[in-house]
Design an enzyme around this catalytic site. Sequence first.
Site, PDB file in Angstrom:
ATOM      1  N   LYS A 141       1.703   5.009   4.042  1.00 13.48           N
ATOM      2  CA  LYS A 141       2.934   5.273   3.380  1.00 13.48           C
ATOM      3  C   LYS A 141       4.062   5.345   4.637  1.00 13.48           C
ATOM      4  O   LYS A 141       3.546   5.588   5.913  1.00 13.48           O
ATOM      5  CB  LYS A 141       2.681   6.719   2.937  1.00 13.48           C
ATOM      6  CG  LYS A 141       2.639   7.769   3.738  1.00 13.48           C
ATOM      7  CD  LYS A 141       2.816   9.160   2.960  1.00 13.48           C
ATOM      8  CE  LYS A 141       2.788  10.085   4.103  1.00 13.48           C
ATOM      9  NZ  LYS A 141       3.011  11.563   3.619  1.00 13.48           N
ATOM     10  N   LYS A 159      -3.848  15.367   8.960  1.00 10.91           N
ATOM     11  CA  LYS A 159      -2.990  15.898  10.226  1.00 10.91           C
ATOM     12  C   LYS A 159      -3.955  16.407  11.250  1.00 10.91           C
ATOM     13  O   LYS A 159      -3.525  16.248  12.267  1.00 10.91           O
ATOM     14  CB  LYS A 159      -2.063  16.956   9.652  1.00 10.91           C
ATOM     15  CG  LYS A 159      -0.600  16.287   8.899  1.00 10.91           C
ATOM     16  CD  LYS A 159       0.367  17.101   9.086  1.00 10.91           C
ATOM     17  CE  LYS A 159       1.775  16.507   8.403  1.00 10.91           C
ATOM     18  NZ  LYS A 159       2.947  17.438   8.401  1.00 10.91           N
ATOM     19  N   LYS A 163       7.815   9.442   8.998  1.00  8.33           N
ATOM     20  CA  LYS A 163       8.654   9.832  10.131  1.00  8.33           C
ATOM     21  C   LYS A 163       7.957   9.603  11.289  1.00  8.33           C
ATOM     22  O   LYS A 163       8.274   9.403  12.402  1.00  8.33           O
ATOM     23  CB  LYS A 163       9.052  11.058   9.979  1.00  8.33           C
ATOM     24  CG  LYS A 163      10.015  11.421   8.653  1.00  8.33           C
ATOM     25  CD  LYS A 163       9.868  12.822   8.890  1.00  8.33           C
ATOM     26  CE  LYS A 163      10.205  13.266   7.259  1.00  8.33           C
ATOM     27  NZ  LYS A 163      10.820  14.622   7.016  1.00  8.33           N
TER      28      LYS A 163
HETATM   29  P1  TYM Z   1       8.324  15.807   3.680  1.00  5.67           P
HETATM   30  O1  TYM Z   1       9.360  16.550   4.809  1.00  5.67           O
HETATM   31  O2  TYM Z   1       7.274  15.186   4.405  1.00  5.67           O
HETATM   32  O3  TYM Z   1       9.038  14.838   2.744  1.00  5.67           O
HETATM   33  C1  TYM Z   1      10.011  14.981   2.104  1.00  5.67           C
HETATM   34  C2  TYM Z   1       9.923  14.373   0.721  1.00  5.67           C
HETATM   35  O4  TYM Z   1       9.884  13.175   0.908  1.00  5.67           O
HETATM   36  C3  TYM Z   1       8.756  12.543   0.044  1.00  5.67           C
HETATM   37  N1  TYM Z   1       8.154  11.315   0.769  1.00  5.67           N
HETATM   38  C4  TYM Z   1       7.867  10.402   0.220  1.00  5.67           C
HETATM   39  N2  TYM Z   1       8.041   9.631  -1.076  1.00  5.67           N
HETATM   40  C5  TYM Z   1       7.837   8.523  -1.375  1.00  5.67           C
HETATM   41  N3  TYM Z   1       7.385   7.537  -0.115  1.00  5.67           N
HETATM   42  C6  TYM Z   1       6.942   8.018   1.028  1.00  5.67           C
HETATM   43  N4  TYM Z   1       6.642   7.339   2.074  1.00  5.67           N
HETATM   44  C7  TYM Z   1       7.370   9.244   1.382  1.00  5.67           C
HETATM   45  N5  TYM Z   1       7.284  10.269   2.385  1.00  5.67           N
HETATM   46  C8  TYM Z   1       7.735  11.358   1.952  1.00  5.67           C
HETATM   47  C9  TYM Z   1       7.683  13.764   0.188  1.00  5.67           C
HETATM   48  O5  TYM Z   1       6.905  13.622  -0.950  1.00  5.67           O
HETATM   49  C10 TYM Z   1       8.778  14.826  -0.121  1.00  5.67           C
HETATM   50  O6  TYM Z   1       9.087  15.054  -1.583  1.00  5.67           O
HETATM   51  N6  TYM Z   1       5.989  19.878   2.709  1.00  5.67           N
HETATM   52  C11 TYM Z   1       6.987  19.132   2.185  1.00  5.67           C
HETATM   53  C12 TYM Z   1       8.296  19.742   2.393  1.00  5.67           C
HETATM   54  C13 TYM Z   1       8.421  21.134   1.622  1.00  5.67           C
HETATM   55  C14 TYM Z   1       8.430  21.151   0.056  1.00  5.67           C
HETATM   56  C15 TYM Z   1       8.573  22.430  -0.140  1.00  5.67           C
HETATM   57  C16 TYM Z   1       8.497  20.350  -0.947  1.00  5.67           C
HETATM   58  C17 TYM Z   1       8.475  22.406   2.162  1.00  5.67           C
HETATM   59  N7  TYM Z   1       8.617  23.359   1.071  1.00  5.67           N
HETATM   60  C18 TYM Z   1       8.625  23.084  -1.301  1.00  5.67           C
HETATM   61  C19 TYM Z   1       8.460  20.832  -2.079  1.00  5.67           C
HETATM   62  C20 TYM Z   1       8.601  22.267  -2.281  1.00  5.67           C
HETATM   63  C21 TYM Z   1       6.996  17.971   3.279  1.00  5.67           C
HETATM   64  O7  TYM Z   1       6.418  17.928   4.303  1.00  5.67           O
HETATM   65  O8  TYM Z   1       7.820  17.076   2.922  1.00  5.67           O
END
Ligand code: TYM
Length: 334
Positions: free
Chosen positions: A196, A114, A199
Amino acid sequence: MKNKKIVFSGIQPTSTPHLGNYLGALKNWVAMQDDYDCVYCVADLHAITVRQDPAKLRKQTAETYALLMAMGIDTEKSVLFTQGHNPRHAELAWVLSCYTPFGELSRMTQFKDKSEKHSENINAGLFTYPVLQAADILLYQADLVPVGADQKQHLELSRDAAARFNNAYGETFTLPEPYIPKTSAKIMSLSEPSKKMSKSDGNPNACIGVLDDRDAVIRKFRRAVTDSGAEVVYRENDADKAGINNLILIYSAVTGKTAAETEKEFAGGGYGEFKSATGEVVADMFKPVREEYARITADDAFLVSRMRDGAEKAVRVSEKTLKKVYKKVGFLGL
Ligand code: TYM
């Protein structure tokens, strides 16, 4: 005493959730509600580590909350809330940040990625982001955290933070375990299958949003980048086959088939037919979600009441942990 194990997870409201979010994490969030006490949050605090337009962030936070309900998160059974509605997350994050070595945070690959992508804004929040994530999880004494593969490193940091604190002050936090799907933990971009699905991808054809209409979903799959071959065959770790491998994993995850069964179904069919079929099963899967989303968002007051209720429940549960932590580190109570 705990009866069921506790599940916690979060998603950032930085845009409409996509197919990768769904197959990597959200599908499990829904399924786990039957067997666990689940707490899920829309992580708006995390979102501001990169610049957000305030009006858009508000809109997307409400949209993500409603979409989670539309996917099947039941607000009677599980706690569904917005992170910013519970100030304890930021409070515990501060305490944990004083117990997290700088070196450990510098190893986080997401920070490195990032900061390359947002080189104009490498802020301290981007660096300490995993500590906030640890606070999210540890506040609820979570046993299991359903996430995609990209969150594995952050989960390890959360576990280390919990263990370090427990060693210093005695049992305080449950040590959380990641819960990562076997085959759909990393869904790749449809236009650049070595990356991957994300968004923040500038190319709209790369990513399938949960609210994309049927035609858009099918069109994007038809345009998905593959190689010059024609056989629908899964070849693990073959970089040239990343595109077709990704489509096979998506089709299989959506239909519940194994990769071998998918290969058999499309034997002799060619990539074109397979791409259309994948688009159709994905569009069919999200159709009821889109319909339920329209129903939920037609009633603003209902959505607000669910959010308020979720926030109250989240505050109640997390307050206990935070009080315990404040006492252990030596803050003077009143
Ligand atoms: P975020 O918002 O990027 O993504 C949400 C969830 O989706 C999964 N994910 C994917 N899985 C498979 N293939 C992909 N291309 C893909 N892109 C995203 C992510 O692994 C995630 O599970 N930091 C976290 C949000 C968060 C969180 C937490 C997660 C905040 N607090 C506490 C677990 C526990 C995040 O940015 O996810």
